[in-house]
Design a protein around this motif. Structure first.
Motif, PDB file in Angstrom:
ATOM      1  N   UNK A 115     -33.830  46.939 -16.890  1.00 61.86           N
ATOM      2  CA  UNK A 115     -35.156  47.472 -17.215  1.00 61.86           C
ATOM      3  C   UNK A 115     -35.760  46.745 -18.415  1.00 61.86           C
ATOM      4  N   UNK A 116     -34.903  46.379 -19.356  1.00 64.14           N
ATOM      5  CA  UNK A 116     -35.398  45.647 -20.535  1.00 64.14           C
ATOM      6  C   UNK A 116     -35.996  44.309 -20.119  1.00 64.14           C
ATOM      7  N   UNK A 117     -35.381  43.661 -19.134  1.00 61.30           N
ATOM      8  CA  UNK A 117     -35.919  42.389 -18.628  1.00 61.30           C
ATOM      9  C   UNK A 117     -37.310  42.613 -18.053  1.00 61.30           C
ATOM     10  N   UNK A 118     -37.434  43.648 -17.222  1.00 62.78           N
ATOM     11  CA  UNK A 118     -38.707  43.914 -16.555  1.00 62.78           C
ATOM     12  C   UNK A 118     -39.797  44.241 -17.576  1.00 62.78           C
ATOM     13  N   UNK A 119     -39.470  45.097 -18.545  1.00 69.06           N
ATOM     14  CA  UNK A 119     -40.462  45.473 -19.547  1.00 69.06           C
ATOM     15  C   UNK A 119     -40.838  44.258 -20.408  1.00 69.06           C
ATOM     16  N   UNK A 120     -39.847  43.436 -20.721  1.00 67.99           N
ATOM     17  CA  UNK A 120     -40.110  42.237 -21.517  1.00 67.99           C
ATOM     18  C   UNK A 120     -41.082  41.320 -20.794  1.00 67.99           C
ATOM     19  N   UNK A 121     -40.892  41.173 -19.489  1.00 68.10           N
ATOM     20  CA  UNK A 121     -41.773  40.284 -18.715  1.00 68.10           C
ATOM     21  C   UNK A 121     -43.212  40.790 -18.791  1.00 68.10           C
ATOM     22  N   UNK A 122     -43.372  42.092 -18.644  1.00 64.14           N
ATOM     23  CA  UNK A 122     -44.730  42.657 -18.693  1.00 64.14           C
ATOM     24  C   UNK A 122     -45.324  42.459 -20.086  1.00 64.14           C
ATOM     25  N   UNK A 123     -44.513  42.674 -21.116  1.00 65.26           N
ATOM     26  CA  UNK A 123     -45.001  42.479 -22.491  1.00 65.26           C
ATOM     27  C   UNK A 123     -45.331  41.019 -22.754  1.00 65.26           C
ATOM     28  N   UNK A 124     -44.670  40.105 -22.023  1.00 68.26           N
ATOM     29  CA  UNK A 124     -44.947  38.674 -22.186  1.00 68.26           C
ATOM     30  C   UNK A 124     -46.166  38.232 -21.382  1.00 68.26           C
ATOM     31  N   UNK A 125     -46.793  39.159 -20.695  1.00 72.75           N
ATOM     32  CA  UNK A 125     -48.011  38.806 -19.961  1.00 72.75           C
ATOM     33  C   UNK A 125     -47.785  38.478 -18.501  1.00 72.75           C
ATOM     34  N   UNK A 126     -46.575  38.722 -18.006  1.00 72.21           N
ATOM     35  CA  UNK A 126     -46.306  38.491 -16.581  1.00 72.21           C
ATOM     36  C   UNK A 126     -46.960  39.608 -15.773  1.00 72.21           C
TER      37      UNK A 126
ATOM     38  N   UNK B 238     -26.862  40.723 -25.073  1.00 69.35           N
ATOM     39  CA  UNK B 238     -27.096  42.151 -25.344  1.00 69.35           C
ATOM     40  C   UNK B 238     -28.401  42.545 -24.680  1.00 69.35           C
ATOM     41  N   UNK B 239     -28.647  43.845 -24.605  1.00 69.50           N
ATOM     42  CA  UNK B 239     -29.905  44.292 -24.005  1.00 69.50           C
ATOM     43  C   UNK B 239     -31.081  43.868 -24.887  1.00 69.50           C
ATOM     44  N   UNK B 240     -30.872  43.921 -26.207  1.00 67.93           N
ATOM     45  CA  UNK B 240     -31.915  43.449 -27.128  1.00 67.93           C
ATOM     46  C   UNK B 240     -32.264  41.986 -26.836  1.00 67.93           C
ATOM     47  N   UNK B 241     -31.221  41.180 -26.610  1.00 70.75           N
ATOM     48  CA  UNK B 241     -31.478  39.760 -26.335  1.00 70.75           C
ATOM     49  C   UNK B 241     -32.088  39.545 -24.956  1.00 70.75           C
ATOM     50  N   UNK B 242     -31.723  40.382 -23.996  1.00 70.47           N
ATOM     51  CA  UNK B 242     -32.372  40.264 -22.680  1.00 70.47           C
ATOM     52  C   UNK B 242     -33.877  40.388 -22.857  1.00 70.47           C
ATOM     53  N   UNK B 243     -34.277  41.350 -23.681  1.00 69.90           N
ATOM     54  CA  UNK B 243     -35.703  41.544 -23.962  1.00 69.90           C
ATOM     55  C   UNK B 243     -36.299  40.331 -24.689  1.00 69.90           C
ATOM     56  N   UNK B 244     -35.690  39.942 -25.788  1.00 65.53           N
ATOM     57  CA  UNK B 244     -36.295  38.874 -26.605  1.00 65.53           C
ATOM     58  C   UNK B 244     -36.297  37.532 -25.872  1.00 65.53           C
ATOM     59  N   UNK B 245     -35.199  37.231 -25.190  1.00 65.86           N
ATOM     60  CA  UNK B 245     -35.130  35.924 -24.521  1.00 65.86           C
ATOM     61  C   UNK B 245     -36.005  35.876 -23.269  1.00 65.86           C
ATOM     62  N   UNK B 246     -36.231  37.026 -22.643  1.00 66.15           N
ATOM     63  CA  UNK B 246     -37.141  37.020 -21.491  1.00 66.15           C
ATOM     64  C   UNK B 246     -38.559  36.691 -21.955  1.00 66.15           C
ATOM     65  N   UNK B 247     -38.982  37.286 -23.059  1.00 65.23           N
ATOM     66  CA  UNK B 247     -40.299  36.932 -23.611  1.00 65.23           C
ATOM     67  C   UNK B 247     -40.342  35.440 -23.928  1.00 65.23           C
ATOM     68  N   UNK B 248     -39.277  34.953 -24.577  1.00 70.69           N
ATOM     69  CA  UNK B 248     -39.238  33.543 -24.956  1.00 70.69           C
ATOM     70  C   UNK B 248     -39.218  32.634 -23.724  1.00 70.69           C
ATOM     71  N   UNK B 249     -38.560  33.111 -22.654  1.00 68.54           N
ATOM     72  CA  UNK B 249     -38.479  32.297 -21.434  1.00 68.54           C
ATOM     73  C   UNK B 249     -39.872  31.962 -20.900  1.00 68.54           C
ATOM     74  N   UNK B 250     -40.789  32.912 -20.993  1.00 62.68           N
ATOM     75  CA  UNK B 250     -42.154  32.641 -20.518  1.00 62.68           C
ATOM     76  C   UNK B 250     -42.835  31.594 -21.388  1.00 62.68           C
ATOM     77  N   UNK B 251     -42.601  31.664 -22.700  1.00 66.75           N
ATOM     78  CA  UNK B 251     -43.201  30.652 -23.579  1.00 66.75           C
ATOM     79  C   UNK B 251     -42.630  29.260 -23.305  1.00 66.75           C
ATOM     80  N   UNK B 252     -41.306  29.187 -23.142  1.00 67.38           N
ATOM     81  CA  UNK B 252     -40.679  27.882 -22.869  1.00 67.38           C
ATOM     82  C   UNK B 252     -41.189  27.330 -21.537  1.00 67.38           C
ATOM     83  N   UNK B 253     -41.254  28.201 -20.524  1.00 63.36           N
ATOM     84  CA  UNK B 253     -41.712  27.763 -19.202  1.00 63.36           C
ATOM     85  C   UNK B 253     -43.115  27.159 -19.296  1.00 63.36           C
ATOM     86  N   UNK B 254     -44.003  27.851 -20.003  1.00 63.16           N
ATOM     87  CA  UNK B 254     -45.378  27.360 -20.113  1.00 63.16           C
ATOM     88  C   UNK B 254     -45.482  26.129 -21.009  1.00 63.16           C
TER      89      UNK B 254
END
Lengths: 354, 251
Positions: free
Chosen positions: A11-22, A143-159
């Motif tokens: 769930x943290x991954x999914x919420x992170x993606x939405x917060x990252x603008x996905x 960790x779940x915290x990192x799942x959240x933070x790195x998912x947000x970062x993944x969108x920035x790296x991808x772009x």
């Protein structure tokens, strides 16, 4: 409402993606990551986003390809057998230089394998899996915290690089619950996407997104540009955590779930008088060669011990980084089993005595 | 007093087509391009190129184009359309692409009622890879992988894609046309226009199946190839509207 929430990793991954603008998610059900789809199915309509349940993982990754070509922040998630099916799409995304985020919550293989946690997809994630010369950025949260933070970062790296960025987790991380501290505002960067196929709107020449180049020189040019891009990524995007390495006798290397076990082992080893350090790659590609070489090169270090949930995959990259200066040993478990702290400690004691 | 009565459509870039003599892909390209221009939707259209003889039609159409993996065009188009729901999205696919490797993608895009148009070019053979049997190859037809003629006992039967997709609720408009005569070409253009109108009205999935020639791989001259569509192909693939007869699109 507090920013601190108890959440399941998926769930943290999914919420992170939405917060990252996905706002576009395409998926196909597979254990142990399907909670991401469930979450998206509920949350996407709330933010005027789109969740499409595709007919297959192959279709899902090609929907990602289309949405990325159209300029969107887009994600798909799956687990090992489903990720195998997506490899065709990964290669096309690399060739067409599209930004996309893919999550692999790894389960035990090969074949249909089992639904318990594993890290047997390290080779596939970091060395390719699709055809041709390409690289994906691979992030390994622990960790779940990192799942959240790195998912947000993944969108920035991808772009930032127009590249596929993968979150490589495992069933433990996806399924476990931990508190997550959400930021008030996400570090979401904006990027020029004038290359995207949005319809010309009469304002520019038509854009094309393609990975086919029939002329050999044109294709070699694409490949040279890709390799130059990968070198830039390798220079700028390496992420690594080192724990207790200064003056250590034994250096452990581990990523994801295994690194958490190793951190406990470090404390246990200290109690019996052995100084153990840990190098935890956070980016599996680009790989933190220099951090590993630096830790291994200390005069105090007798040996390295690599711990993985597979039969020995990242250990090959550790050996390349160490380049023969110290012995590199391996301990792994497969089938969905985890190594116990005692197993690892026993290995350490043998190495420390030798 | 001179009056200009005909010019190249601005829906095409002007780059010369690479197709074989007698191949009707060029006609189909022009019909689509003319429709985009006449409906004034060229600037909001995103097309998806397939794998096959028309892999590089992104160089011919003057709208934004995305080249897709073999068979995956409907999934790629789904992704594009879901990002830009106000745009017009079409896929251009051959029979190997759509009816063999991409069967799942086309069925499910149609079932979901994706607001896209698919132009399905059926020439009963794999063209680009040199004339292998396609799912649409006729019984008895000789190809490089059915050199003795397609036998039902060995290679099974042709797939009538339009009839199959017409059973799906999300597929609101399905028509089969041909481009082997002036009359048929005019009919084909009306169908292409109707497909875009259906998309413009947000009604659902629209597909036009277009019977097309492949003189090179059929081993025929261009004129005999046009005749073979009437003599052989139409018997297996009758022309007509399979779904959406009642939809009026107006002028």
């Amino acid at each position: 409402m507090s920013n601190r929430v108890l959440m399941k990793g998926n769930e943290a991954i999914a919420e992170a993606a939405i917060r990252a603008g996905c706002r576009h998610y395409f998926g196909y059900p597979i254990t142990p990551q399907t909670e991401i789809m469930h979450y998206m199915a509920l949350r996407m309509p709330e933010v005027n986003g789109v969740m499409v349940q595709a007919e297959s993982e192959v279709a899902a990754i090609n929907m990602v390809y289309g949405a990325a070509a159209a300029g969107a922040r887009v994600m798909t998630t799956s687990s090992s057998p489903g990720i195998s099916l997506k490899q065709e799409g990964f290669s096309y995304i690399a060739g067409a230089e599209l930004p996309a985020v893919v999550v692999n919550i790894v389960r035990a293989g090969p074949g249909l394998g089992g639904i318990l946690p594993a890290q047997g997809d390290y080779f596939q994630a970091t060395k390719g899996g699709g055809h041709g010369d390409y690289r994906n950025v691979v992030l390994a949260p622990a960790s779940v915290q990192e799942l959240y933070e790195l998912t947000v970062e993944a969108f920035n790296i991808a772009d930032r690089y127009r590249v596929l960025t993968m979150i490589l987790g495992d069933g433990t991380l996806g399924q476990m619950m931990e508190p997550v501290l959400f930021r008030d505002e996400e570090p979401v960067e904006s990027f020029d996407k004038s290359w995207a196929t949005t319809g010309t709107q009469g304002r520019r020449e038509h854009n094309t997104i393609q990975s086919i180049y029939i002329e050999p020189d044109a294709l070699e040019r694409l490949n040279s540009n890709l390799q130059a891009k990968y070198r830039r990524i390798a220079e700028r995007e390496v992420r690594v955590e080192t724990v207790n390495c200064d003056g250590a006798e034994i250096i452990l290397t581990a990523f994801g779930t295994c690194s958490r076990i190793c951190k406990n082992v470090i404390r246990q080893a200290a109690e019996i008088g052995i100084k153990v350090g840990l190098v935890r790659p956070i980016t599996l590609w680009p790989f933190p060669d220099q951090a590993i070489a630096a830790a291994a090169g200390q005069p105090s270090v007798k040996a390295l011990l690599d711990i993985e949930l597979n039969a020995g995959q990242m250990v090959e990259d550790v050996r390349l980084a160490v380049n023969g200066t110290r012995p590199v040993h391996f301990h792994g478990r497969t089938g969905g089993n985890l190594p116990t702290q005692q197993e690892i400690l026993d290995k350490i004691q043998v190495l420390a005595r030798s | 007093m001179e009056e200009k009565v005909f010019s190249r459509t601005r829906g095409l870039t002007g780059k010369p087509f690479h197709y074989c003599p007698g191949c009707t892909h060029g006609i189909i390209h022009r019909l689509i391009a003319e429709t985009l221009s006449e409906m004034d939707i060229l600037d909001v259209t995103i097309g998806v190129s397939p794998v096959g003889c028309t892999y590089n039609n992104y160089e011919y159409f003057a709208c934004d184009m995305v080249q897709a993996a073999h068979g995956r065009a409907p999934a790629v188009a789904t992704g594009i359309k879901r990002v830009h729901p106000d745009s017009m999205v079409f896929t251009y696919q051959g029979d190997g692409d759509l009816a063999a490797i991409g069967t799942a993608e086309i069925v499910h895009a149609a079932a979901r009622g994706e607001k896209i148009c698919t132009f399905f070019v059926n020439n009963a053979v794999y063209g680009m890879t040199s004339g292998q049997m396609a799912p649409t190859t006729l019984l008895g037809q000789k190809t490089t992988t059915s050199p003795l003629g397609r036998s039902a006992a060995v290679q099974g039967y042709p797939i009538n894609v339009s009839e199959m997709l017409a059973t799906l609720q999300g597929a609101v408009y399905i028509e089969r046309v041909a481009v082997n005569s002036v009359r048929n070409i005019n009919r084909a253009k009306q169908a292409i226009r109707k497909a875009f109108k259906v998309q413009q009205a947000n009604l659902g999935f629209a597909m036009v199946e277009i019977l097309s020639t492949c003189p090179t791989n059929w081993g025929k001259d261009p004129v005999s190839a046009l005749k073979w569509i009437d003599e052989a192909m139409v018997k297996q693939y009758p022309l007509g509207v399979f779904r959406g007869q009642e939809i009026e699109v107006g002028d």
